[in-house]
Design a protein around this motif. Structure first.
Motif, mmCIF file in Angstrom:
data_model
loop_
_atom_site.group_PDB
_atom_site.id
_atom_site.type_symbol
_atom_site.label_atom_id
_atom_site.label_comp_id
_atom_site.label_asym_id
_atom_site.label_seq_id
_atom_site.Cartn_x
_atom_site.Cartn_y
_atom_site.Cartn_z
ATOM 1 N N GLY A 90 -56.604 -8.570 -14.262
ATOM 2 C CA GLY A 90 -56.875 -9.243 -15.524
ATOM 3 C C GLY A 90 -56.812 -10.751 -15.451
ATOM 4 O O GLY A 90 -57.278 -11.442 -16.371
ATOM 5 N N GLU A 91 -56.267 -11.299 -14.366
ATOM 6 C CA GLU A 91 -56.159 -12.756 -14.233
ATOM 7 C C GLU A 91 -57.492 -13.340 -13.768
ATOM 8 O O GLU A 91 -58.195 -12.751 -12.951
ATOM 9 C CB GLU A 91 -55.064 -13.105 -13.234
ATOM 10 C CG GLU A 91 -54.752 -14.584 -13.137
ATOM 11 C CD GLU A 91 -53.580 -14.868 -12.212
ATOM 12 O OE1 GLU A 91 -53.334 -16.062 -11.935
ATOM 13 O OE2 GLU A 91 -52.928 -13.904 -11.767
ATOM 14 N N GLU A 92 -57.841 -14.521 -14.298
ATOM 15 C CA GLU A 92 -59.110 -15.155 -13.956
ATOM 16 C C GLU A 92 -58.950 -16.106 -12.773
ATOM 17 O O GLU A 92 -57.995 -16.883 -12.713
ATOM 18 C CB GLU A 92 -59.661 -15.919 -15.158
ATOM 19 C CG GLU A 92 -60.112 -15.005 -16.291
ATOM 20 C CD GLU A 92 -60.676 -15.776 -17.477
ATOM 21 O OE1 GLU A 92 -60.611 -17.025 -17.455
ATOM 22 O OE2 GLU A 92 -61.175 -15.134 -18.423
ATOM 23 N N LEU A 93 -59.901 -16.028 -11.857
ATOM 24 C CA LEU A 93 -59.961 -16.980 -10.752
ATOM 25 C C LEU A 93 -60.642 -18.258 -11.217
ATOM 26 O O LEU A 93 -60.129 -19.366 -11.011
ATOM 27 C CB LEU A 93 -60.727 -16.367 -9.572
ATOM 28 C CG LEU A 93 -61.009 -17.294 -8.395
ATOM 29 C CD1 LEU A 93 -59.717 -17.767 -7.753
ATOM 30 C CD2 LEU A 93 -61.898 -16.590 -7.366
ATOM 31 N N VAL A 94 -61.813 -18.133 -11.824
ATOM 32 C CA VAL A 94 -62.518 -19.266 -12.428
ATOM 33 C C VAL A 94 -63.113 -18.788 -13.740
ATOM 34 O O VAL A 94 -63.298 -17.585 -13.959
ATOM 35 C CB VAL A 94 -63.640 -19.813 -11.513
ATOM 36 C CG1 VAL A 94 -63.071 -20.348 -10.212
ATOM 37 C CG2 VAL A 94 -64.692 -18.747 -11.232
ATOM 38 N N ARG A 95 -63.427 -19.752 -14.599
ATOM 39 C CA ARG A 95 -64.040 -19.419 -15.879
ATOM 40 C C ARG A 95 -65.392 -20.102 -15.972
ATOM 41 O O ARG A 95 -65.562 -21.244 -15.533
ATOM 42 C CB ARG A 95 -63.147 -19.846 -17.039
ATOM 43 C CG ARG A 95 -63.713 -19.497 -18.404
ATOM 44 C CD ARG A 95 -62.665 -18.909 -19.312
ATOM 45 N NE ARG A 95 -63.273 -18.327 -20.516
ATOM 46 C CZ ARG A 95 -63.521 -17.061 -20.697
ATOM 47 N NH1 ARG A 95 -63.217 -16.183 -19.767
ATOM 48 N NH2 ARG A 95 -64.058 -16.612 -21.810
ATOM 49 N N GLN A 96 -66.361 -19.394 -16.510
ATOM 50 C CA GLN A 96 -67.700 -19.940 -16.693
ATOM 51 C C GLN A 96 -67.619 -21.261 -17.462
ATOM 52 O O GLN A 96 -66.953 -21.356 -18.494
ATOM 53 C CB GLN A 96 -68.567 -18.942 -17.456
ATOM 54 C CG GLN A 96 -70.019 -19.379 -17.637
ATOM 55 C CD GLN A 96 -70.832 -18.320 -18.370
ATOM 56 O OE1 GLN A 96 -70.334 -17.239 -18.679
ATOM 57 N NE2 GLN A 96 -72.087 -18.631 -18.650
ATOM 58 N N GLY A 97 -68.289 -22.289 -16.920
ATOM 59 C CA GLY A 97 -68.279 -23.598 -17.551
ATOM 60 C C GLY A 97 -67.229 -24.539 -17.020
ATOM 61 O O GLY A 97 -67.264 -25.740 -17.315
ATOM 62 N N ASP A 98 -66.282 -24.022 -16.207
ATOM 63 C CA ASP A 98 -65.279 -24.901 -15.612
ATOM 64 C C ASP A 98 -65.946 -25.891 -14.659
ATOM 65 O O ASP A 98 -66.995 -25.588 -14.066
ATOM 66 C CB ASP A 98 -64.246 -24.085 -14.825
ATOM 67 C CG ASP A 98 -63.238 -23.389 -15.727
ATOM 68 O OD1 ASP A 98 -63.237 -23.674 -16.933
ATOM 69 O OD2 ASP A 98 -62.462 -22.559 -15.209
ATOM 70 N N PRO A 99 -65.345 -27.074 -14.466
ATOM 71 C CA PRO A 99 -65.888 -28.027 -13.485
ATOM 72 C C PRO A 99 -65.860 -27.433 -12.083
ATOM 73 O O PRO A 99 -65.096 -26.515 -11.784
ATOM 74 C CB PRO A 99 -64.941 -29.229 -13.596
ATOM 75 C CG PRO A 99 -64.263 -29.074 -14.917
ATOM 76 C CD PRO A 99 -64.169 -27.604 -15.170
ATOM 77 N N ALA A 100 -66.698 -27.994 -11.215
ATOM 78 C CA ALA A 100 -66.756 -27.536 -9.826
ATOM 79 C C ALA A 100 -65.392 -27.666 -9.172
ATOM 80 O O ALA A 100 -64.628 -28.592 -9.453
ATOM 81 C CB ALA A 100 -67.794 -28.345 -9.059
ATOM 82 N N GLY A 101 -65.093 -26.743 -8.287
ATOM 83 C CA GLY A 101 -63.835 -26.760 -7.551
ATOM 84 C C GLY A 101 -64.074 -26.296 -6.134
ATOM 85 O O GLY A 101 -65.193 -26.390 -5.613
ATOM 86 N N PRO A 102 -63.056 -25.751 -5.494
ATOM 87 C CA PRO A 102 -63.210 -25.322 -4.106
ATOM 88 C C PRO A 102 -64.085 -24.082 -3.970
ATOM 89 O O PRO A 102 -64.307 -23.339 -4.928
ATOM 90 C CB PRO A 102 -61.768 -25.021 -3.678
ATOM 91 C CG PRO A 102 -61.068 -24.687 -4.956
ATOM 92 C CD PRO A 102 -61.690 -25.556 -6.002
ATOM 93 N N VAL A 103 -64.579 -23.886 -2.766
ATOM 94 C CA VAL A 103 -65.242 -22.635 -2.412
ATOM 95 C C VAL A 103 -64.151 -21.587 -2.211
ATOM 96 O O VAL A 103 -63.044 -21.902 -1.769
ATOM 97 C CB VAL A 103 -66.053 -22.809 -1.116
ATOM 98 C CG1 VAL A 103 -66.659 -21.484 -0.662
ATOM 99 C CG2 VAL A 103 -67.142 -23.840 -1.321
ATOM 100 N N PHE A 104 -64.437 -20.355 -2.548
ATOM 101 C CA PHE A 104 -63.425 -19.318 -2.380
ATOM 102 C C PHE A 104 -63.945 -18.183 -1.514
ATOM 103 O O PHE A 104 -65.148 -17.903 -1.454
ATOM 104 C CB PHE A 104 -62.946 -18.778 -3.733
ATOM 105 C CG PHE A 104 -64.003 -18.028 -4.497
ATOM 106 C CD1 PHE A 104 -64.253 -16.690 -4.231
ATOM 107 C CD2 PHE A 104 -64.750 -18.653 -5.474
ATOM 108 C CE1 PHE A 104 -65.230 -15.999 -4.919
ATOM 109 C CE2 PHE A 104 -65.731 -17.966 -6.167
ATOM 110 C CZ PHE A 104 -65.972 -16.637 -5.893
#
Length: 338
Positions: free
Chosen positions: A244-258
């Motif tokens: 249930g935990e989110e890794l990234v959310r749509q619309g978030d700024p760019a971050g690292p590659v996963f």
């Protein structure tokens, strides 16, 4: 007319898959993780002799079909192949032969123009593994049991379908089709549950047959990037996600590659589930390369572990190729990852 087919699982220990006190011997080099097997199935005996896997399950089956399209006979071939465990202490090493359990080949189930076969293969390492467990006798010296259960359905018209029907929670299990191509893998490894529960009668040779979480295999390019992220220069940050935990959310700024090391992530666009991804998936490259925002929300369906790498830790040319591949998938109606 005889029709035959096969499916093979290969089981191995991925890096960072072991938790708790049992991780210490691996960190010290006493135990060893396995390199990922090749994407094309090779000679299993040669792989075993080179210590490439912990065990393999090769299910081969055949049916005889008469001129009316009726199945008149059927049978099994293939079987299990157990690897070994090498323990290293300084310049010395000791190799323990695995203890193979009898292959379990279920009585074939006949249907309308088809026959389904099921085979379970497994055993345990001969190396001792002392640990506390959560049921009597509360202490175990021998290692837990490992296994996979494969199903193969052969049709009179020549079609064949396979399934990874069950597996031990540890280690990782990869599945290869008859042509030798890597097509699927177990999506979740759980060392803690395996070490605590999978001994005695808690296996298919007793009273437990654990189902497997199965995901599609990643692309060859993702496998190359995975190796670069995990075995390159700087060690990546590893995050643990609860269901249930989110890794990234749509619309978030760019971050690292996963890189998804373990578990299954749901891919959501505008809060609508559009796909799922499993171990080996690499994502987030488009936002990083283009300086944009995340194109999807990634939410853990199961417990998950994710490695994060910055742009200077990966091959940008390979990332661009991956991004182009994801664009092609998007044009075909498939959602890219992150």
């Amino acid at each position: 007319m005889r029709r035959s087919a096969s499916v093979t699982s290969v089981s191995w220990i991925p890096s960072e898959a072991i938790s708790g006190l049992m991780k210490i011997p691996f960190s010290l080099g006493v135990g060893q993780y396995d390199d990922p097997p090749p994407a094309e199935l090779g000679d299993l005996a040669a792989w075993r002799d080179a210590d490439r896997f912990r065990f393999a399950n090769r299910l081969e089956a055949w049916i005889e079909v008469d001129d009316r399209g009726q199945v008149t006979a059927h049978g099994y071939a293939g079987g299990g192949l157990m690897g070994s465990t090498t323990v290293r202490v300084g310049p010395r090493s000791i190799t323990f032969a695995a203890i193979a359990y009898p292959d379990l080949q279920r009585e074939p189930e006949r249907g309308d123009g088809c026959v389904r076969f099921e085979q379970t293969v497994g055993g345990r390492t001969g190396a001792p593994m002392p640990r506390a467990v959560n049921r009597p006798p509360f202490l175990q010296l021998i290692a837990p049991t490992v296994w996979t259960t494969l199903q193969l359905t052969l049709h009179a018209d020549g079609r064949a379908a396979w399934q990874l029907a069950g597996a031990s929670p540890f280690p990782r299990h990869w599945v290869y089709d008859e042509g030798g191509a890597l097509v699927a893998k177990s999506g979740l490894t759980d060392f803690s549950r395996w070490s605590q529960e999978c001994f005695g009668d808690h296996s298919p040779w007793g009273d437990v047959a654990s189902p497997a979480v199965v995901t599609l295999a990643e692309t060859a390019l993702e496998r190359t990037l995975s190796a670069a992220i995990m075995r390159g220069g700087a060690k990546p940050r590893v995050r643990t996600l609860a269901p249930g935990e989110e890794l990234v959310r749509q619309g978030d700024p760019a971050g690292p590659v996963f890189l998804l090391l373990d578990g299954v992530l749901d891919v959501l666009v505008d809060d609508v589930l559009v796909a799922e991804v499993g171990p080996g998936a690499v994502g987030g490259e488009r936002a990083l390369l283009e300086g944009g925002r995340r194109t999807a929300t990634l939410r853990a369906r199961t417990p998950a572990r994710v490695a994060e790498a910055s742009g200077d830790q990966v091959d940008l040319h390979a990332l661009r190729r991956l991004a182009e591949g994801h664009r092609r998938e998007e044009r075909r109606g498939h959602q890219p990852v992150g």
